[in-house]
Scaffold this motif. Structure first.
Motif, PDB file in Angstrom:
ATOM      1  N   VAL A  98       0.865  -1.181   0.000  1.00 18.48           N
ATOM      2  CA  VAL A  98       0.000   0.000   0.000  1.00 18.48           C
ATOM      3  C   VAL A  98       0.897   1.226   0.000  1.00 18.48           C
ATOM      4  O   VAL A  98       1.726   1.406   0.888  1.00 18.48           O
ATOM      5  CB  VAL A  98      -0.940   0.007   1.224  1.00 18.48           C
ATOM      6  CG1 VAL A  98      -1.715   1.330   1.284  1.00 18.48           C
ATOM      7  CG2 VAL A  98      -1.910  -1.163   1.153  1.00 18.48           C
ATOM      8  N   TRP A  99       0.727   2.068  -1.003  1.00 18.22           N
ATOM      9  CA  TRP A  99       1.563   3.262  -1.196  1.00 18.22           C
ATOM     10  C   TRP A  99       0.699   4.477  -0.853  1.00 18.22           C
ATOM     11  O   TRP A  99      -0.176   4.869  -1.605  1.00 18.22           O
ATOM     12  CB  TRP A  99       2.036   3.316  -2.639  1.00 18.22           C
ATOM     13  CG  TRP A  99       3.084   4.359  -2.949  1.00 18.22           C
ATOM     14  CD1 TRP A  99       3.302   5.536  -2.309  1.00 18.22           C
ATOM     15  CD2 TRP A  99       4.054   4.289  -4.007  1.00 18.22           C
ATOM     16  NE1 TRP A  99       4.340   6.221  -2.882  1.00 18.22           N
ATOM     17  CE2 TRP A  99       4.824   5.480  -3.932  1.00 18.22           C
ATOM     18  CE3 TRP A  99       4.329   3.364  -5.010  1.00 18.22           C
ATOM     19  CZ2 TRP A  99       5.863   5.755  -4.831  1.00 18.22           C
ATOM     20  CZ3 TRP A  99       5.357   3.625  -5.902  1.00 18.22           C
ATOM     21  CH2 TRP A  99       6.118   4.808  -5.812  1.00 18.22           C
ATOM     22  N   GLY A 100       0.929   5.066   0.327  1.00 22.47           N
ATOM     23  CA  GLY A 100       0.144   6.199   0.794  1.00 22.47           C
ATOM     24  C   GLY A 100      -0.785   5.771   1.918  1.00 22.47           C
ATOM     25  O   GLY A 100      -1.427   4.724   1.829  1.00 22.47           O
ATOM     26  N   THR A 101      -0.838   6.581   2.982  1.00 22.32           N
ATOM     27  CA  THR A 101      -1.645   6.191   4.150  1.00 22.32           C
ATOM     28  C   THR A 101      -2.552   7.333   4.605  1.00 22.32           C
ATOM     29  O   THR A 101      -2.757   7.539   5.793  1.00 22.32           O
ATOM     30  CB  THR A 101      -0.741   5.742   5.314  1.00 22.32           C
ATOM     31  OG1 THR A 101       0.172   6.801   5.640  1.00 22.32           O
ATOM     32  CG2 THR A 101       0.026   4.487   4.956  1.00 22.32           C
ATOM     33  N   GLY A 102      -3.111   8.074   3.647  1.00 20.98           N
ATOM     34  CA  GLY A 102      -4.105   9.090   3.972  1.00 20.98           C
ATOM     35  C   GLY A 102      -5.483   8.460   4.068  1.00 20.98           C
ATOM     36  O   GLY A 102      -5.642   7.301   4.483  1.00 20.98           O
ATOM     37  N   ASN A 103      -6.504   9.214   3.669  1.00 16.58           N
ATOM     38  CA  ASN A 103      -7.872   8.716   3.758  1.00 16.58           C
ATOM     39  C   ASN A 103      -8.068   7.404   3.005  1.00 16.58           C
ATOM     40  O   ASN A 103      -8.726   6.485   3.490  1.00 16.58           O
ATOM     41  CB  ASN A 103      -8.845   9.768   3.217  1.00 16.58           C
ATOM     42  CG  ASN A 103      -8.909  11.004   4.084  1.00 16.58           C
ATOM     43  OD1 ASN A 103      -8.921  10.910   5.304  1.00 16.58           O
ATOM     44  ND2 ASN A 103      -8.950  12.175   3.471  1.00 16.58           N
ATOM     45  N   MET A 104      -7.489   7.309   1.805  1.00 22.68           N
ATOM     46  CA  MET A 104      -7.621   6.090   1.016  1.00 22.68           C
ATOM     47  C   MET A 104      -6.667   5.006   1.504  1.00 22.68           C
ATOM     48  O   MET A 104      -7.024   3.826   1.540  1.00 22.68           O
ATOM     49  CB  MET A 104      -7.351   6.393  -0.459  1.00 22.68           C
ATOM     50  CG  MET A 104      -8.367   7.310  -1.097  1.00 22.68           C
ATOM     51  SD  MET A 104     -10.008   6.570  -1.226  1.00 22.68           S
ATOM     52  CE  MET A 104      -9.722   5.390  -2.536  1.00 22.68           C
ATOM     53  N   GLY A 105      -5.464   5.394   1.870  1.00 22.12           N
ATOM     54  CA  GLY A 105      -4.460   4.411   2.270  1.00 22.12           C
ATOM     55  C   GLY A 105      -4.834   3.660   3.531  1.00 22.12           C
ATOM     56  O   GLY A 105      -4.571   2.455   3.649  1.00 22.12           O
ATOM     57  N   ARG A 106      -5.434   4.368   4.508  1.00 20.04           N
ATOM     58  CA  ARG A 106      -5.867   3.683   5.727  1.00 20.04           C
ATOM     59  C   ARG A 106      -6.842   2.561   5.390  1.00 20.04           C
ATOM     60  O   ARG A 106      -6.736   1.435   5.886  1.00 20.04           O
ATOM     61  CB  ARG A 106      -6.539   4.667   6.689  1.00 20.04           C
ATOM     62  CG  ARG A 106      -5.631   5.687   7.300  1.00 20.04           C
ATOM     63  CD  ARG A 106      -6.283   6.362   8.499  1.00 20.04           C
ATOM     64  NE  ARG A 106      -7.594   6.926   8.232  1.00 20.04           N
ATOM     65  CZ  ARG A 106      -7.826   8.143   7.744  1.00 20.04           C
ATOM     66  NH1 ARG A 106      -6.792   8.914   7.436  1.00 20.04           N
ATOM     67  NH2 ARG A 106      -9.061   8.595   7.554  1.00 20.04           N
ATOM     68  N   ALA A 107      -7.823   2.891   4.539  1.00 17.83           N
ATOM     69  CA  ALA A 107      -8.807   1.886   4.129  1.00 17.83           C
ATOM     70  C   ALA A 107      -8.147   0.769   3.326  1.00 17.83           C
ATOM     71  O   ALA A 107      -8.549  -0.404   3.427  1.00 17.83           O
ATOM     72  CB  ALA A 107      -9.914   2.543   3.318  1.00 17.83           C
ATOM     73  N   ALA A 108      -7.134   1.109   2.526  1.00 16.23           N
ATOM     74  CA  ALA A 108      -6.461   0.099   1.706  1.00 16.23           C
ATOM     75  C   ALA A 108      -5.714  -0.911   2.569  1.00 16.23           C
ATOM     76  O   ALA A 108      -5.731  -2.116   2.289  1.00 16.23           O
ATOM     77  CB  ALA A 108      -5.509   0.773   0.730  1.00 16.23           C
TER      78      ALA A 108
END
Length: 360
Positions: free
Chosen positions: A6-16
């Motif tokens: 998972v590349w990125g841990t913002g709003n979408m990354g947390r869910a990913a």
């Protein structure tokens, strides 16, 4: 098991992270972050889980991609950095990975995308043998597979309308809400997302994709735009104060014109507070968000989907469903030949193996 980054841990990354961890066919093998404060933290902590996942976040892109993961969920934003996001995605493709992402708007329908977006992707796929599937953050399924499925229930379809109705007061992404969309700015401020032709750039591909599935030609795409000011000051928990007289609501449509009539419409109604523009469409039951498909024809059909996550948050729920569509496609993409795919290619798969499954 497909090793997945998972590349990125913002709003979408947390869910990913949560989606990959919950998927029985995927193994979370890496998490890439940008902020130094996130470097070295456990993925479970970053995803808001109550247990560690044993995967440490890192800023070292080279090291993570050198391990040649089977898949990459590119969850970093491309709103204000489309060139950088495209370069990142191509970098992952050159390792041979399956890449899924919501970040590259023009590739929602790659057949109508400009060559400056498609050429680098095709080159990266040829060099590395990876695959790419892009689906929207808004979420994409609400503007492609769901309306197309529902349209098949009608005997006559006059207009196919997709609505996103959203209250931004619970959304924790201030740069996008204030500056990209314009909430809290004077009405003479022109936010980038509402500038002429930009809605078509973002959502026009989905209009064309639906038209292709329905077997019609879009003559042109037209836009409409309305903006309303706040009548009172508003304070939100995530983003602070928004003053009376500044933009408090916006409504726009991206209309696919077929035979001189608007036949395929993607409409967004967004507010910073539910008190603004109360005469515009609202979510049923007064919720903060909803996605609705309306088939005008015979019969008239209306389907509304509401999702919540992270303690009942509608914004988080929408993000989670967008991520669910992407992460759920990985196993199918791994089994297919390398290539650039769209929503008409990739089936919406059932949650096989996840019914009643508890995360460790």
């Amino acid at each position: 098991m497909t090793s997945t980054v998972v590349w990125g841990t913002g709003n979408m990354g947390r869910a990913a992270i949560r989606a990959v961890d919950a998927h029985p066919g995927l193994e979370l093998s890496g998490v890439l972050v940008h902020a130094p404060a996130k470097d070295g933290r456990d993925a479970g902590d970053l995803a808001g889980l109550d247990h560690a996942l044993g995967v440490t976040a890192t800023r070292d892109v080279d090291a993570v991609l050198a391990a040649r993961p089977g898949a990459v969920v590119y969850a970093a934003s491309g709103d204000l950095r489309p060139d950088e996001a495209l370069a990142d995605v191509c970098r992952a493709l050159r390792t041979g990975a399956v890449v899924v992402s919501p970040a590259l708007y023009p590739l929602y329908d790659h057949r109508s995308a400009p060559p400056e977006f498609t050429d680098p992707v095709h080159t990266a796929i040829e060099e590395g043998g990876g695959s790419l599937f892009v689906s929207g953050v808004d979420p994409g399924w609400a503007n492609d597979v769901l309306p197309l499925l529902v349209s098949g229930l009608g005997t006559r379809v006059d207009v196919l309308r997709c609505q996103e109705i959203f209250d931004y007061s619970t959304y924790d992404q201030e740069d996008s809400v204030r500056h990209l969309v314009g909430m809290g700015h004077p009405l003479d401020y022109e936010p980038l997302m509402l500038a002429d032709t930009i809605p078509t750039l973002v959502w026009g591909g989905q209009v064309r994709l639906m038209a292709r599935a329905l077997g019609v030609e879009v003559d042109e795409i037209r836009e409409t735009l309305e903006r309303r000011p706040l009548t009172t000051d508003v304070t939100t928990a995530a983003m602070g104060d928004f003053a009376a007289g500044t933009q408090g609501a916006v409504r726009f449509e991206v209309r696919g014109i077929v035979g001189g009539e608007a036949r395929i419409v993607i409409e967004h109604v967004t507010r910073i507070h539910s008190s603004c523009a109360p005469d515009w469409p609202l979510p049923p039951g007064g919720g903060a968000g909803a996605h609705r498909v309306i088939v005008e024809g015979r019969p008239r059909i209306e389907v509304t989907v509401q999702a919540t996550d992270e303690g009942g948050n509608h914004a988080a729920g929408g993000n989670a469903t967008a991520v669910g569509r992407l992460v759920g496609a990985i196993e199918w993409l791994v089994a297919e030949p390398p290539g650039l795919y769209d929503a008409l290619d990739v089936p919406l798969l059932p949650a096989t193996g996840r019914l009643g499954r508890k995360q460790p």
